[in-house]
Design an enzyme around this catalytic site. Structure first.
Site, PDB file in Angstrom:
ATOM      1  N   GLY A   1       0.657  -1.370   0.082  1.00  0.00           N
ATOM      2  CA  GLY A   1      -0.123   0.188   0.184  1.00  0.00           C
ATOM      3  C   GLY A   1       0.831   1.235  -0.012  1.00  0.00           C
ATOM      4  O   GLY A   1       0.523   2.140  -0.393  1.00  0.00           O
TER       5      GLY A   1
ATOM      6  N   ASP B   1       0.112   3.252   3.967  1.00  0.00           N
ATOM      7  CA  ASP B   1      -0.737   4.080   3.400  1.00  0.00           C
ATOM      8  C   ASP B   1      -1.928   4.549   4.205  1.00  0.00           C
ATOM      9  O   ASP B   1      -2.165   5.666   4.016  1.00  0.00           O
ATOM     10  CB  ASP B   1      -1.250   3.191   2.224  1.00  0.00           C
ATOM     11  CG  ASP B   1      -2.005   1.949   2.648  1.00  0.00           C
ATOM     12  OD1 ASP B   1      -1.888   1.545   4.132  1.00  0.00           O
ATOM     13  OD2 ASP B   1      -2.426   1.137   1.678  1.00  0.00           O
TER      14      ASP B   1
ATOM     15  N   ASP C   1      -6.155   2.554   9.911  1.00  0.00           N
ATOM     16  CA  ASP C   1      -7.579   2.302   9.717  1.00  0.00           C
ATOM     17  C   ASP C   1      -7.964   1.730  11.156  1.00  0.00           C
ATOM     18  O   ASP C   1      -8.063   2.388  12.284  1.00  0.00           O
ATOM     19  CB  ASP C   1      -7.904   1.282   8.916  1.00  0.00           C
ATOM     20  CG  ASP C   1      -9.285   0.811   8.861  1.00  0.00           C
ATOM     21  OD1 ASP C   1      -9.971   1.762   9.324  1.00  0.00           O
ATOM     22  OD2 ASP C   1      -9.572  -0.222   8.326  1.00  0.00           O
TER      23      ASP C   1
ATOM     24  N   PHE D   1     -14.051   3.312   2.680  1.00  0.00           N
ATOM     25  CA  PHE D   1     -13.171   2.584   2.051  1.00  0.00           C
ATOM     26  C   PHE D   1     -12.637   3.466   0.648  1.00  0.00           C
ATOM     27  O   PHE D   1     -13.604   3.990  -0.052  1.00  0.00           O
ATOM     28  CB  PHE D   1     -13.922   1.441   1.567  1.00  0.00           C
ATOM     29  CG  PHE D   1     -12.555   0.521   1.058  1.00  0.00           C
ATOM     30  CD1 PHE D   1     -11.974  -0.353   1.996  1.00  0.00           C
ATOM     31  CD2 PHE D   1     -12.690   0.395  -0.455  1.00  0.00           C
ATOM     32  CE1 PHE D   1     -11.229  -1.330   1.520  1.00  0.00           C
ATOM     33  CE2 PHE D   1     -11.542  -0.738  -0.873  1.00  0.00           C
ATOM     34  CZ  PHE D   1     -10.902  -1.271   0.142  1.00  0.00           C
TER      35      PHE D   1
ATOM     36  N   ASP E   1      -5.736  -0.404  -2.475  1.00  0.00           N
ATOM     37  CA  ASP E   1      -6.456  -1.386  -3.538  1.00  0.00           C
ATOM     38  C   ASP E   1      -7.720  -1.818  -2.740  1.00  0.00           C
ATOM     39  O   ASP E   1      -8.056  -1.872  -1.845  1.00  0.00           O
ATOM     40  CB  ASP E   1      -5.341  -2.595  -3.538  1.00  0.00           C
ATOM     41  CG  ASP E   1      -5.473  -3.598  -2.517  1.00  0.00           C
ATOM     42  OD1 ASP E   1      -5.091  -3.253  -1.383  1.00  0.00           O
ATOM     43  OD2 ASP E   1      -6.130  -4.622  -2.648  1.00  0.00           O
TER      44      ASP E   1
ATOM     45  N   ARG F   1      -4.491   0.506  -7.379  1.00  0.00           N
ATOM     46  CA  ARG F   1      -3.220   1.027  -6.631  1.00  0.00           C
ATOM     47  C   ARG F   1      -2.495   1.989  -7.767  1.00  0.00           C
ATOM     48  O   ARG F   1      -1.855   3.063  -7.148  1.00  0.00           O
ATOM     49  CB  ARG F   1      -2.220  -0.143  -6.404  1.00  0.00           C
ATOM     50  CG  ARG F   1      -2.539  -0.984  -5.434  1.00  0.00           C
ATOM     51  CD  ARG F   1      -1.496  -1.843  -4.873  1.00  0.00           C
ATOM     52  NE  ARG F   1      -1.716  -3.062  -4.444  1.00  0.00           N
ATOM     53  CZ  ARG F   1      -1.882  -3.148  -2.765  1.00  0.00           C
ATOM     54  NH1 ARG F   1      -1.972  -2.162  -2.314  1.00  0.00           N
ATOM     55  NH2 ARG F   1      -2.414  -4.351  -2.260  1.00  0.00           N
TER      56      ARG F   1
END
Ligand code: IMP
Ligand code: MG
Length: 188
Positions: free
Chosen positions: A46, A101, A104, A154, A161, A167
Site C-alpha cells: 500500500g 498508506d 484504519d 473505503f 487497493d 493502486r
C-alpha cells in the site's frame, strides 16, 4: 483492464493536493531526521507510491527497507496481520521511520511496530501515514505524521487497493456502491 474511464472512482484527494501535502511532510521529516541514521521501512504494497514520492522530497542520506504485510480481505480488515517476508530488516543502531498508506483499525502499524521493536538495538521508531481514518481504533496506535485525515470510508488509489486493483490511480478515490456490487457479483 476491466475498469474503464467511465467507472473510475470518485476523486476524494486529487494529485495536486497530495503533492502539496507531501512537500510539507517532507520538510518536517527532513528537519526531524537531519544528522540521524535513518532507515525508512515501507509497508508494502500500500505505501509504495507514498514512499516513492515522499522519499524523493527528503534530501538526507537514508536506507530503505520494505516489509510485505497483508491484512485486508476486500473491504474489511481480516483482523490478522500476515508477514510475508522470510526475514526482517536489520535495524541495529538505526532511527526507524515506518511508512504506511492508511491508519484504519491500527492493527497493522501496531503489529509491525511490536515485531520490529523486538529487534535488538533499534534507536527510535516513528511512523508516517498518508491517510488516517477518523474512527475508534482496535489498537491504541497513532502516527507521528499524517498526510490527510478522512472519514471512515473505503478508499482506493495512490497505492490503496480493492481486491488488488486501483493502486495505480494517481489520486485517492472512493468506490461507488455499484462498483463494489458489480465487482463482487458472481464471486461468492
Ligand atoms: P489497519 O491494520 O486496519 O490499520 O489497516 C491497515 C491496512 O489495511 C492498510 O495498510 C491498507 O492496506 C488496508 N486498508 C485499510 N483501510 C483501507 C481502505 O479504505 N482502502 C484500502 N485499503 C485499506
Ligand atoms: Mg491493502
Amino acid at each position: 483492464m476491466e475498469q474503464s474511464i467511465h467507472t473510475l472512482p470518485r476523486v476524494l484527494i486529487d494529485e495536486a493536493s497530495i503533492a502539496a501535502r507531501l512537500d510539507a511532510l517532507a520538510v518536517e521529516i527532513t528537519d526531524f531526521y537531519r544528522g540521524k541514521p535513518l532507515t525508512v521501512v515501507a509497508i508494502l504494497s500500500g505505501s509504495l507510491l507514498f514512499a516513492a514520492d515522499l522519499l524523493r522530497r527528503i534530501p538526507l542520506p537514508l536506507q530503505l527497507e520494505c516489509l510485505n504485510v497483508s491484512s485486508y480481505n476486500g473491504l474489511e480488515s481480516s483482523g490478522v496481520v500476515h508477514f510475508l517476508d522470510d526475514r526482517l530488516p536489520s535495524l541495529e543502531g538505526r532511527c526507524v521511520l515506518l511508512l504506511d498508506d492508511i491508519l484504519d483499525t491500527g492493527l497493522t502499524l501496531d503489529e509491525v511496530r511490536l515485531k520490529l521493536v523486538s529487534e535488538a538495538g533499534l534507536v527510535s521508531m516513528h511512523a508516517a501515514v498518508l491517510l488516517q481514518k477518523r474512527k475508534a481504533r482496535a489498537r491504541e496506535v497513532c502516527a507521528d505524521w499524517v498526510g490527510f485525515e478522512i472519514g471512515d470510508k473505503f478508499v482506493v488509489g495512490y497505492g490503496l487497493d480493492y481486491e488488488g486493483e486501483y493502486r495505480n490511480l494517481p489520486y485517492v478515490g472512493v468506490l461507488e456502491a455499484s462498483q463494489v456490487r458489480s465487482r463482487n457479483s458472481g464471486k461468492s
